[in-house]
Scaffold this active site. Sequence first.
Site, short mmCIF file in Angstrom:
data_model
loop_
_atom_site.label_atom_id
_atom_site.label_comp_id
_atom_site.label_asym_id
_atom_site.label_seq_id
_atom_site.Cartn_x
_atom_site.Cartn_y
_atom_site.Cartn_z
N LYS A 24 0.83 -1.21 0.00
CA LYS A 24 0.00 0.00 0.00
C LYS A 24 0.86 1.26 0.00
CE LYS A 24 -1.95 1.81 3.97
NZ LYS A 24 -1.73 3.26 4.10
N ASN A 25 1.78 1.33 0.98
CA ASN A 25 2.50 2.60 1.15
C ASN A 25 3.53 2.84 0.06
OD1 ASN A 25 0.89 3.20 3.28
ND2 ASN A 25 2.37 2.62 4.87
N ARG A 96 -4.56 9.73 3.13
CA ARG A 96 -3.39 10.40 3.68
C ARG A 96 -2.38 10.77 2.58
NH1 ARG A 96 -2.26 13.57 7.56
NH2 ARG A 96 -0.04 13.86 7.65
N CYS A 120 -5.85 8.11 8.49
CA CYS A 120 -6.18 7.60 9.82
C CYS A 120 -5.89 8.63 10.90
CB CYS A 120 -5.36 6.35 10.10
SG CYS A 120 -5.92 4.93 9.16
N ARG A 125 0.04 14.48 13.04
CA ARG A 125 0.52 14.28 11.68
C ARG A 125 0.77 15.58 10.90
NH1 ARG A 125 -2.22 8.93 9.18
NH2 ARG A 125 -0.12 8.70 8.38
N PRO A 126 1.64 16.46 11.40
CA PRO A 126 1.94 17.68 10.66
C PRO A 126 2.74 17.39 9.39
CG PRO A 126 3.38 17.48 12.56
CD PRO A 126 2.41 16.34 12.64
N ASP A 128 5.09 19.84 8.26
CA ASP A 128 6.08 20.93 8.22
C ASP A 128 7.38 20.52 7.53
OD1 ASP A 128 6.11 19.31 10.71
OD2 ASP A 128 7.98 20.39 11.07
N GLN A 129 7.80 19.26 7.70
CA GLN A 129 9.07 18.84 7.10
C GLN A 129 8.95 18.70 5.57
OE1 GLN A 129 12.02 18.58 8.97
NE2 GLN A 129 10.61 19.57 10.39
N ASP A 307 3.37 0.58 12.34
CA ASP A 307 2.18 0.00 11.70
C ASP A 307 1.93 -1.44 12.17
OD1 ASP A 307 1.91 2.35 10.36
OD2 ASP A 307 2.72 1.61 8.46
N ILE A 329 6.23 6.87 17.56
CA ILE A 329 6.03 7.59 16.28
C ILE A 329 4.73 8.41 16.29
CG2 ILE A 329 5.95 7.38 13.76
CD1 ILE A 329 8.58 6.31 14.82
N ARG A 399 -9.28 -0.51 3.64
CA ARG A 399 -8.48 0.55 3.01
C ARG A 399 -7.03 0.13 2.83
NH1 ARG A 399 -9.92 6.02 6.02
NH2 ARG A 399 -7.78 6.44 5.45
N1 EPU Z 1 6.15 14.37 11.29
C1 EPU Z 1 6.33 15.69 11.59
N2 EPU Z 1 6.43 16.58 10.56
C2 EPU Z 1 6.35 16.19 9.26
C3 EPU Z 1 6.17 14.82 8.95
C4 EPU Z 1 6.07 13.93 10.00
O1 EPU Z 1 6.41 16.08 12.75
O2 EPU Z 1 6.43 17.04 8.37
C5 EPU Z 1 6.05 13.40 12.39
C6 EPU Z 1 4.71 12.65 12.40
O3 EPU Z 1 3.72 13.35 13.10
C7 EPU Z 1 5.11 11.37 13.09
C8 EPU Z 1 6.54 11.12 12.60
O4 EPU Z 1 7.02 12.38 12.16
O5 EPU Z 1 5.13 11.56 14.46
C9 EPU Z 1 6.68 10.14 11.46
O6 EPU Z 1 5.77 10.46 10.42
P1 EPU Z 1 6.00 10.03 8.92
O7 EPU Z 1 6.06 11.26 8.09
O8 EPU Z 1 7.13 9.07 8.85
O9 EPU Z 1 4.66 9.28 8.62
P2 EPU Z 1 3.66 9.46 7.41
O10 EPU Z 1 4.41 9.75 6.16
O11 EPU Z 1 2.54 10.36 7.81
C10 EPU Z 1 3.79 6.96 6.69
C11 EPU Z 1 2.80 5.87 6.42
C12 EPU Z 1 2.19 5.44 7.74
C13 EPU Z 1 3.29 4.96 8.67
C14 EPU Z 1 4.35 6.05 8.83
C15 EPU Z 1 5.54 5.61 9.65
C16 EPU Z 1 1.98 6.32 4.23
C17 EPU Z 1 0.89 6.83 3.38
N3 EPU Z 1 1.79 6.37 5.53
O12 EPU Z 1 3.06 8.01 7.30
O13 EPU Z 1 1.32 4.37 7.44
O14 EPU Z 1 2.74 4.68 9.93
O15 EPU Z 1 4.82 6.47 7.54
O16 EPU Z 1 6.13 4.49 9.09
O17 EPU Z 1 3.00 5.85 3.73
C18 EPU Z 1 -0.49 2.94 7.82
O18 EPU Z 1 -0.14 2.35 6.79
O19 EPU Z 1 -1.37 2.51 8.61
C19 EPU Z 1 0.15 4.21 8.14
C20 EPU Z 1 -0.33 5.05 9.03
#
Ligand code: EPU
Length: 427
Positions: A24-25, A96, A120, A125-126, A128-129, A307, A329, A399
């Site tokens: 999926k991801n 997402r 979800c 889930r900001p 900013d990065q 996950d 996380i 999903r």
């Molecule tokens: N974070 C920030 N700022 C940012 C981006 C992230 O503070 O700009 C924080 C997040 O709030 C979190 C941490 O950094 O605390 C890690 O977030 P990350 O960006 O790695 O997660 P994501 O991209 O939102 C993806 C997967 C998630 C999975 C995470 C961690 C997708 C679409 N989603 O989310 O998948 O949990 O990486 O591996 O690829 C799932 O499949 O159920 C799922 C939630």
Amino acid sequence: MDSYKLLITGGIPLMGETYVSGGKNTSVAVIPATLLSDEPCTIENLPDIEDVRVLKDILTDLGAKVDYLPESKRMTVDPRNVHSWLVPYRQSQRMRASYYMLGALLGRFGQAEVGYPGGCSIGARPVDQHLKAFRAMGAEVEERGAVITAKGKMHGTPVYFDRITVGGTINAMLAAAKAEGNTVLYNAAREPHVVDLANFLNSMGCRVRGAGTDVIRIMGAPYLHGSTYTVIPDQIETGTLMIAAAATRGDVVIRGCIPAHMEALTAKLLEMGVAVSDMDDAIRVRTVRGHRAVNIKTQEYPGFPTDLQQPMSALLTRASGDSIVIETIFESRFKHLNEMQRMGARVRILDQTAIIEGVSELYGAPVTATDLRAGAALVIAGLMANGTTEIYEPGFIERGYEHIEEKLRALGANIRREPLEAQEMRF
Ligand code: EPU
């Protein structure tokens, strides 16, 4: 609200062979990346899940010609007539990973207007990065109402992430793929889907080096040619099936997976006393004795994946002894444990830590899925429990897991869906 519920009558050991669907991801990153191509691309091994269907709609609305038949698992995208860089909020909040449209459209047009992502509810889930990376590469970014607007010709530059982010790393790679000059991402995520996206970009003629380490170099290419690319199998589905096999004290061979991606989970299952054996592209999981409690701390890859924390902590509710689970996380990833207390689980939650006291029996109860992996955890709980568990809001599960009911039924599980009664619809 979903119009049906899942019913699981537990206590049956899962037996036999199953297979893993495409990731999926990784699919949700590779499909937007086709927008960067100057020729048609074909993506193979896509899972038949809602996020893939939403992306098909988004790309079609932008003007791409998309041929997709879920049964074939293949999507062909001809992005040559894409004429718009706008993804409205009504579309973006359906998933997402719609935030990847920002990187892909910026990379293609130097311009993107994308509504805030949905997905979800597991924490703040900001993004900013992501935006920091776009700004470093030359974009002016504005956040107004429910929309993010980014504009500017992308140029290569160093980007240092203040924290490791999968989404931020992937978005920066998308924006950098056609940029002038070299982009270097420091403190990058190392997840298998980051590597998969790099491989896809390379197959189109981009030069991405270092994916899988914490420094990724992207040498942008002005013209990217078409490619036929097969996405990797789903790491989290593999892990969920492994946990389901262990939870039911079954004996299951999971085919079509990449055992090297599963090392953190395999190590923990072995520590619990579960027998796990790796083959080239398959894993066998069987339980030969009782499960010992273990401690888990979620981390970025190659650490224990967040996950899989939810399905794994469901398994730990029946291990012998106390387990400590620390979620580092996301802030809100223990909601399934609250639900499971109704099934007899003994759990104390203090902020980001769950202390699980193993019990010898869980019993069926009505529970509600609050997010995708919480739903998967409740399926595991239902498979372990005596009696019948009713899972409300099972749409979350579908999903992210292709044909999960059929796959579990083929292994012997008693899982079925039932329409909600009128009185159940009132809540
Ligand atoms: N974070 C920030 N700022 C940012 C981006 C992230 O503070 O700009 C924080 C997040 O709030 C979190 C941490 O950094 O605390 C890690 O977030 P990350 O960006 O790695 O997660 P994501 O991209 O939102 C993806 C997967 C998630 C999975 C995470 C961690 C997708 C679409 N989603 O989310 O998948 O949990 O990486 O591996 O690829 C799932 O499949 O159920 C799922 C939630």
